[in-house]
Design a protein around this motif. Structure first.
Motif, short mmCIF file in Angstrom:
data_model
loop_
_atom_site.label_atom_id
_atom_site.label_comp_id
_atom_site.label_asym_id
_atom_site.label_seq_id
_atom_site.Cartn_x
_atom_site.Cartn_y
_atom_site.Cartn_z
N GLY A 91 37.19 52.98 45.41
CA GLY A 91 37.00 53.62 43.98
C GLY A 91 38.14 53.53 43.35
N ARG A 92 39.26 52.93 43.75
CA ARG A 92 40.60 52.85 43.15
C ARG A 92 40.39 51.40 41.94
NH1 ARG A 92 41.17 56.27 46.24
NH2 ARG A 92 43.14 56.71 47.62
N ASP A 93 41.19 51.89 40.82
CA ASP A 93 41.34 50.49 39.88
C ASP A 93 42.39 49.52 40.63
OD1 ASP A 93 43.65 49.53 37.89
OD2 ASP A 93 41.79 49.60 37.09
N ALA A 94 41.95 48.12 40.49
CA ALA A 94 42.70 47.15 40.83
C ALA A 94 44.05 47.21 40.91
CB ALA A 94 42.04 45.92 40.40
N LYS A 95 44.58 47.47 39.78
CA LYS A 95 46.18 47.49 39.77
C LYS A 95 46.73 48.68 40.59
CE LYS A 95 46.94 44.98 35.29
NZ LYS A 95 47.61 43.77 36.01
N ALA A 96 46.21 49.91 40.62
CA ALA A 96 46.30 51.09 41.18
C ALA A 96 46.34 50.68 42.93
CB ALA A 96 45.61 52.22 41.12
N ALA A 155 52.00 41.11 43.71
CA ALA A 155 52.04 40.46 42.35
C ALA A 155 50.78 39.73 42.00
CB ALA A 155 53.51 39.67 41.99
N LEU A 156 50.40 38.84 42.98
CA LEU A 156 49.04 37.80 42.82
C LEU A 156 47.91 38.89 42.94
CD1 LEU A 156 48.23 35.15 42.58
CD2 LEU A 156 47.86 35.17 45.15
N LEU A 157 47.94 39.81 43.55
CA LEU A 157 46.86 40.97 43.42
C LEU A 157 46.63 41.49 42.24
CD1 LEU A 157 46.88 42.67 47.11
CD2 LEU A 157 45.31 40.84 46.30
N SER A 158 47.86 41.82 41.58
CA SER A 158 47.93 42.64 40.43
C SER A 158 47.27 41.46 39.21
CB SER A 158 49.14 43.35 40.16
OG SER A 158 49.43 43.98 40.69
N LEU A 159 47.78 40.21 39.46
CA LEU A 159 47.52 39.32 38.50
C LEU A 159 45.98 38.93 38.47
CD1 LEU A 159 48.50 37.26 36.35
CD2 LEU A 159 48.69 35.65 38.19
N LEU A 160 45.46 38.96 39.65
CA LEU A 160 43.98 38.28 39.74
C LEU A 160 42.91 39.83 39.57
CD1 LEU A 160 44.16 36.22 42.95
CD2 LEU A 160 43.77 35.50 40.50
N GLY A 161 43.43 40.84 40.00
CA GLY A 161 42.50 42.12 39.89
C GLY A 161 41.53 42.07 40.58
N THR A 162 40.52 42.30 40.00
CA THR A 162 38.98 42.44 41.19
C THR A 162 38.72 41.15 41.39
OG1 THR A 162 37.72 42.62 39.02
CG2 THR A 162 38.31 44.48 40.05
N LYS A 163 39.13 39.99 40.91
CA LYS A 163 38.84 38.67 41.23
C LYS A 163 39.53 38.23 42.71
CE LYS A 163 38.68 36.83 36.52
NZ LYS A 163 39.15 36.06 35.44
N SER A 164 40.33 39.21 43.06
CA SER A 164 40.93 39.04 44.53
C SER A 164 40.02 39.13 45.58
CB SER A 164 42.04 39.98 44.77
OG SER A 164 43.03 39.94 43.71
N LEU A 165 38.82 39.59 45.17
CA LEU A 165 37.52 39.83 46.15
C LEU A 165 36.47 38.97 45.47
CD1 LEU A 165 37.99 43.71 46.71
CD2 LEU A 165 39.03 41.92 47.98
N ALA A 166 36.72 38.01 44.82
CA ALA A 166 35.71 37.10 44.23
C ALA A 166 35.05 36.51 45.26
CB ALA A 166 35.96 36.53 42.99
N LEU A 167 33.92 35.42 44.84
CA LEU A 167 33.25 34.75 45.73
C LEU A 167 32.65 35.41 46.95
CD1 LEU A 167 35.40 31.39 45.04
CD2 LEU A 167 33.45 31.91 43.89
#
Length: 571
Positions: A91-96, A155-167
């Motif tokens: 349940g965390r925010d992506a940046k957090a 840094a890449l995870l923060s940039l992509l946010g929830t899209k890091s878990l996309a597809l």
């Protein structure tokens, strides 16, 4: 020079991608560790090229560094993104979640990477330029892949946010609801705890059996009889051995220091003593040819005090009989000649150099192990606030190393499964292999120990329940250790088909080491023995506990779960 296309690296990447897809259920999440590892590896390889301008770096060092860097690079990135994924599903925010992944798993990566680097720095204890080059190449690569996992990936995870878990793939978890992980692993932990002595004994027996071939370990360099049939070196070796005897491929060269100038009697006595020694096929000159040699006024050099003798053994260079002959010439024949005539024998040649190098490696190994294991033990005491846990970690690392070397001896010295891996011939094990394998294995085994036991330590501090702590440690990190070890072993084993016998040897040794350490020691023996020891795991003198800083690494309690509900439902 003359390197073939990196098919081994490519195959290792493909296997890693498949494992990551199965583990994460997301194309993007599976690709991010690969991207971070490749970036770090590329930077590391450039660092190796720069280091080669200042140090002697072995020709196979870049390939070995790539093997190590690719494996640990994917593993370190995996730990960070797995922690990010756990936080998002909790349940965390992506940046957090990205920040939390750095503050928790990132600390573990920093600790693990530093442990690997410290272990590799131990190679400088050997004071051999060859090892210095290998150490620097490996350290630079590990450093860059670690920094890529700590800096670039978050840094890449923060940039992509929830899209890091996309597809997301069909088996992937959906975001939007809390998914505490690890119930199955907690249940596995409870299974081990039913009678923990049984899995502990079974796992140790397996490791000890695998280590038995280590008792037959012979260190040395293989001769050209180990090359593939039909190659120029192998053909030349076979023809020379067939025409002049096996010893012609590895003669000894003896320098005779005469007690006085042109002492023909002392020189003749040395020739006759060597010629009559067991294991000698011929000498040059022979005793029959001595009159011709002695008729030459320059036979003993400008000052008349040095004579030379070429000794051809009746055994092949890598045979044990050749080593026995070398020992006999130095330890028996030389003192005998010195007592009789005052002359001194100095035995050299390629095989003598190899024997001397092996002796240096063997004598330096205890100090190397003491320094590396000692530093690792102190680091784990700092991290775990315990004496027993670091002690078991150090001892089991040595057991894993012994078992991996046993597998290596069985394959490369005895020839087991040689046809399967394309082994052209058997022979002694390269003398620097044990030191390099332990330096790498110790760092990797500490990685898995850290990710498993830190979660257990946090649960112990919170609840004081050792059994629950072990289960929740498996719940929090068992899955990621399996994934990491599977990737690491796959990367190492992908180098086994390589035509370079040195790389093939490292591939088998490191691949088997990771499999044994992760799947038998860390995931079976460690949870079992910790369940048996109970509160003793966490004993530390009070004064020491007060002065040691406390480090939190693994996820919060809302991100993993135990199996109480599952057990209650079956009751």
């Amino acid at each position: 020079a003359g390197q073939e296309p990196p098919s081994s690296e490519l195959f290792g990447l493909i296997v890693a991608i498949v494992i990551l897809l199965l583990a994460f259920g997301s194309l993007v999440a599976a690709g991010l560790p690969i991207v971070a590892a490749i970036l770090g590896l590329a930077m590391g390889q450039m660092g190796v090229l720069i280091a080669a301008n200042f140090l002697d770096v072995a020709t196979f060092a870049p390939t070995l560094a790539a093997m190590i860097g690719l494996g640990v690079g994917i593993d370190y990135s995996l730990f960070v993104i797995n922690r990010f994924r756990q936080a998002v599903f909790a349940g965390r925010d992506a940046k957090a979640a990205a920040m939390e992944s750095v503050e928790t798993a990132g600390r573990a990566v920093l600790f693990a990477g530093s442990t690997v680097i410290i272990a590799l720095l131990g190679l400088f204890i050997m004071r051999i330029n060859f090892f210095n080059g290998l150490a620097v190449a490996s350290i630079v690569t590990v450093l860059f892949v670690m920094l890529s996992a700590l800096w670039f990936l978050p840094a890449l995870l923060s940039l992509l946010g929830t899209k890091s878990l996309a597809l997301r793939l069909p088996w992937g978890k959906k975001r939007g609801q809390v998914h505490p992980e690890g119930k199955a692993w907690a249940h596995y932990g409870r299974f081990l705890q039913r009678k923990p002595i049984i899995p502990a004994l079974v796992s140790i027996v397996i490791v000890v059996v695998l280590a038995i071939p280590l008792l037959s370990l012979r260190l040395g360099f293989s001769d050209d009889s180990g090359k593939a049939p039909g190659t120029p070196l192998r053909t030349a070796y076979d023809l020379m051995a067939e025409g002049f005897g096996p010893g012609v491929n590895g003669p000894f060269f003896v320098a005779v220091e005469l007690p006085k100038p042109n002492d023909a009697a002392a020189y003749a006595a040395a020739v006759k003593a060597i010629e009559s020694s067991p294991g000698v096929a011929s000498t040059l000159p022979s005793s029959a040819a001595l009159p011709i040699v002695l008729a030459n006024p320059t036979a003993f050099g400008a000052d008349g005090t040095i004579g030379t003798i070429m000794v051809t053994p009746d055994s092949a260079p890598q045979d044990e009989a050749t080593d026995a002959l070398l020992s006999n010439l130095r330890e028996n024949v030389n003192p005998q000649i010195t007592a009789q005539t005052g002359a001194k024998l100095y035995v050299g040649g390629q095989q003598a150099i190899i024997s001397d190098f092996t002796s240096v490696m063997t004598s330096a190994l205890p100090l190397f192990l003491l320094v590396v294991v000692g530093l690792g033990f102190l680091a784990l005491v700092l991290l775990f606030h315990s004496i027993v846990v670091p002690l078991t970690a150090a001892i089991t690392s040595l057991l894993s190393f012994a078992a991996a070397m046993g597998v290596t001896v069985a394959v490369f010295q005895w020839g087991w499964l040689g046809d399967v891996i394309g082994l052209a011939g058997t022979g002694p094990i390269f003398p620097f292999l044990p030191i390099m394998v332990f330096a790498i294995l110790f760092g990797l085994s500490m990685d898995y120990q850290v990710f498993l036991v830190t979660r257990m330590q946090e649960e112990w501090s919170r609840t004081g329940d050792n059994s629950a702590s072990v289960r929740r440690g498996l719940a929090g990190s068992g899955r990621v250790v399996v994934i990491a070890a599977a990737i690491m072993a796959s990367v190492f084993l992908a180098f086994v088909p390589d035509k370079n016998s040195m790389i093939k040897l490292f591939g088998v040794s490191l691949g088997s080491a990771v499999i044994i350490d992760a799947f038998i020691i860390r995931l079976i023996f460690i949870p079992s023995i910790m369940s048996i020891l109970g509160k003793a795991n966490w004993w530390l003198p009070g004064w020491l506990d007060r002065i040691l800083p406390k480090v939190q690494i693994e996820p919060g309690e809302d991100e993993v779960t135990d199996d109480e509900q599952l057990v209650a439902s079956k009751a």
